[in-house]
Design an enzyme around this catalytic site. Sequence first.
Site, PDB file in Angstrom:
ATOM      1  N   HIS A 108       0.851  -1.208   0.000  1.00  0.00           N
ATOM      2  CA  HIS A 108       0.000   0.000   0.000  1.00  0.00           C
ATOM      3  C   HIS A 108       0.877   1.245   0.000  1.00  0.00           C
ATOM      4  O   HIS A 108       1.503   1.581   1.009  1.00  0.00           O
ATOM      5  CB  HIS A 108      -0.921   0.012   1.227  1.00  0.00           C
ATOM      6  CG  HIS A 108      -1.918   1.131   1.185  1.00  0.00           C
ATOM      7  ND1 HIS A 108      -3.271   0.919   1.065  1.00  0.00           N
ATOM      8  CD2 HIS A 108      -1.753   2.486   1.206  1.00  0.00           C
ATOM      9  CE1 HIS A 108      -3.898   2.092   1.025  1.00  0.00           C
ATOM     10  NE2 HIS A 108      -2.990   3.062   1.115  1.00  0.00           N
ATOM     11  N   GLN A 158      -9.506   9.475  -5.177  1.00  0.00           N
ATOM     12  CA  GLN A 158      -9.205  10.115  -3.884  1.00  0.00           C
ATOM     13  C   GLN A 158     -10.350  10.987  -3.362  1.00  0.00           C
ATOM     14  O   GLN A 158     -10.623  11.027  -2.173  1.00  0.00           O
ATOM     15  CB  GLN A 158      -7.934  10.962  -4.034  1.00  0.00           C
ATOM     16  CG  GLN A 158      -7.617  11.885  -2.867  1.00  0.00           C
ATOM     17  CD  GLN A 158      -6.997  11.169  -1.693  1.00  0.00           C
ATOM     18  OE1 GLN A 158      -5.850  10.762  -1.737  1.00  0.00           O
ATOM     19  NE2 GLN A 158      -7.777  10.986  -0.626  1.00  0.00           N
ATOM     20  N   GLU A 201     -11.014   4.422   6.912  1.00  0.00           N
ATOM     21  CA  GLU A 201      -9.839   5.075   7.509  1.00  0.00           C
ATOM     22  C   GLU A 201     -10.363   6.206   8.367  1.00  0.00           C
ATOM     23  O   GLU A 201     -10.371   7.374   7.984  1.00  0.00           O
ATOM     24  CB  GLU A 201      -8.879   5.586   6.428  1.00  0.00           C
ATOM     25  CG  GLU A 201      -7.568   6.103   7.017  1.00  0.00           C
ATOM     26  CD  GLU A 201      -6.586   6.628   5.978  1.00  0.00           C
ATOM     27  OE1 GLU A 201      -6.939   6.658   4.786  1.00  0.00           O
ATOM     28  OE2 GLU A 201      -5.464   7.003   6.361  1.00  0.00           O
ATOM     29  N   HIS A 246      -9.358   1.891   0.032  1.00  0.00           N
ATOM     30  CA  HIS A 246      -9.147   2.590   1.295  1.00  0.00           C
ATOM     31  C   HIS A 246     -10.484   2.474   2.018  1.00  0.00           C
ATOM     32  O   HIS A 246     -11.487   3.013   1.539  1.00  0.00           O
ATOM     33  CB  HIS A 246      -8.832   4.067   1.049  1.00  0.00           C
ATOM     34  CG  HIS A 246      -7.437   4.329   0.609  1.00  0.00           C
ATOM     35  ND1 HIS A 246      -6.944   3.924  -0.600  1.00  0.00           N
ATOM     36  CD2 HIS A 246      -6.419   4.983   1.241  1.00  0.00           C
ATOM     37  CE1 HIS A 246      -5.678   4.306  -0.696  1.00  0.00           C
ATOM     38  NE2 HIS A 246      -5.335   4.938   0.398  1.00  0.00           N
ATOM     39  N   HIS A 264       1.591   5.377  -2.109  1.00  0.00           N
ATOM     40  CA  HIS A 264       1.121   6.445  -3.011  1.00  0.00           C
ATOM     41  C   HIS A 264       2.339   7.062  -3.689  1.00  0.00           C
ATOM     42  O   HIS A 264       2.950   7.994  -3.172  1.00  0.00           O
ATOM     43  CB  HIS A 264       0.349   7.518  -2.234  1.00  0.00           C
ATOM     44  CG  HIS A 264      -0.925   7.006  -1.647  1.00  0.00           C
ATOM     45  ND1 HIS A 264      -2.152   7.164  -2.254  1.00  0.00           N
ATOM     46  CD2 HIS A 264      -1.162   6.286  -0.520  1.00  0.00           C
ATOM     47  CE1 HIS A 264      -3.091   6.580  -1.521  1.00  0.00           C
ATOM     48  NE2 HIS A 264      -2.517   6.040  -0.459  1.00  0.00           N
ATOM     49  N   ASP A 282       2.436   3.250   2.931  1.00  0.00           N
ATOM     50  CA  ASP A 282       1.399   4.238   2.606  1.00  0.00           C
ATOM     51  C   ASP A 282       1.998   5.549   2.089  1.00  0.00           C
ATOM     52  O   ASP A 282       1.710   5.957   0.969  1.00  0.00           O
ATOM     53  CB  ASP A 282       0.491   4.494   3.822  1.00  0.00           C
ATOM     54  CG  ASP A 282      -0.858   5.105   3.442  1.00  0.00           C
ATOM     55  OD1 ASP A 282      -1.111   5.298   2.241  1.00  0.00           O
ATOM     56  OD2 ASP A 282      -1.661   5.390   4.347  1.00  0.00           O
ATOM     57  N   TRP A 302       0.645  13.750   3.863  1.00  0.00           N
ATOM     58  CA  TRP A 302       0.126  13.032   5.020  1.00  0.00           C
ATOM     59  C   TRP A 302       1.199  12.617   6.027  1.00  0.00           C
ATOM     60  O   TRP A 302       0.900  12.303   7.158  1.00  0.00           O
ATOM     61  CB  TRP A 302      -0.636  11.775   4.548  1.00  0.00           C
ATOM     62  CG  TRP A 302      -1.841  12.118   3.749  1.00  0.00           C
ATOM     63  CD1 TRP A 302      -3.086  12.412   4.243  1.00  0.00           C
ATOM     64  CD2 TRP A 302      -1.929  12.246   2.317  1.00  0.00           C
ATOM     65  NE1 TRP A 302      -3.933  12.709   3.202  1.00  0.00           N
ATOM     66  CE2 TRP A 302      -3.262  12.615   2.020  1.00  0.00           C
ATOM     67  CE3 TRP A 302      -1.028  12.088   1.268  1.00  0.00           C
ATOM     68  CZ2 TRP A 302      -3.712  12.831   0.713  1.00  0.00           C
ATOM     69  CZ3 TRP A 302      -1.463  12.313  -0.028  1.00  0.00           C
ATOM     70  CH2 TRP A 302      -2.787  12.672  -0.299  1.00  0.00           C
TER      71      TRP A 302
HETATM   72 FE   FE2 Z   1      -3.350   5.162   1.278  1.00  0.00          FE
END
Ligand code: FE2
Length: 430
Positions: free
Chosen positions: A57, A152, A213, A210, A59, A309, A315
């Site tokens: 996982h 997203q 979360e 996702h 990005h 991630d 993030w």
């Molecule tokens: Fe993610």
Amino acid sequence: MADLLVTNATLPEGRTGIDVLVTDGRIVDVAPRIEAVAARTIDAGGLLLTPPFVDPHFHLDSTLSYGLPRVNRSGTLLEGIALWGELKPQLTQDALVERALTYCDWAVAKGLLAIRSHVDVCDPRLTAVEALLHVKERVAPYLDLQLVAFPQDGLLRSPGALDLLQRALAMGVDVVGGIPHFERTAADGAESVRLLCTIAAEQGRLVDLHCDESDDPQSRHIEMLAAQSIRLGLQGRVTGSHLTSMHSMDNYYVSKLIPLLVEGGVSAIANPLINITLQGRHDSYPKRRGMTRVPELMAAGVTVAFGHDCVLDPWYPLGSADLLEVAAMGLHVAQMTGQDAMRACFDAVTVNAATILHLDGYGIAPGNRADFVLLQARDPIEAIRLRATRLHVFRAGREIAHASPACASLDLPGRPREVDWRLRRVDAPA
Ligand code: FE2
């Protein structure tokens, strides 16, 4: 003559004194004391030879963008999403490709040779999709990159997202993604799960959403994901990423939910570094950890993997492509300190992640591509403790990265000249 012989290695499942013989990029034999002549021989000296790390996982479209156009002040998931929305219109192909390739360099040096990356499709230009498809091709000789079409901003909430997702899949993106908890209502979230699973079933694709979360125990889209998997016969092909709301759910509900995941053949991915920093942000004290129920899911037979991630993006301000750091954080947050539990955390960044990605021929066994990493550690537990140095990284029998052993010189009266932080028992029975 063979190309490569690695001698006296320890394998992750515990076999010691193992030799591995490689010819034409493939493993041809794995056994104690292989009698063969090879162009190159490496004495592993009893150290751990592992199949490569696998990040299930990530990005790649946002990685290494930290600080662009500004940093995340609150540190929350929602400010991160807003910040990414500010950056998205400014993204260029060249910058995306360069950042992703740089990250892949870091990954290779850490023995991370397979990555499942989500790619944001909520952009009418599909800039990131084009860039990452290009990167996938560029890195293919040394790294397996699997892409997930990720809406997203919400499949239903974001105008045109369903069409953009379909276009991304048609362009060559592999897996169907989604974000049901980010839709406007729980009903929309459920509808997005139904639509996405239907697309996956029709096109014969894997699903990785996702999912939940959130710290909200009422965020229960994972239930719908399992139900759709059962309805469409997608068992073994569906993954719920994050599942952090499960941390906050009441135990009675979870006692029904986990068997449902088993019935639905749904895998789970926790992202320990991100979950421990993004969840619990609305709490005062006590503060929830937010990570999903890893040991309980594993005990029920669910395939659980750990992902990185984010690295240096809206993030998460840290990270270095080190899946051993990910495993260490997962181990701590889940309090998985038993011997078997610590080994399970190593599996979560290797074999379990490979299972979720449906990687072909993964593992140190005859017939498989000769992909492996020699670590400066004797076993998986020591590897996690030391975030062990990747001494040699091999892809198809070719060394693509190497590093010097970690050690420090000492200048202390009457003490050793150097340390490498490995425990040598002085009180062990002879
Ligand atoms: Fe993610």
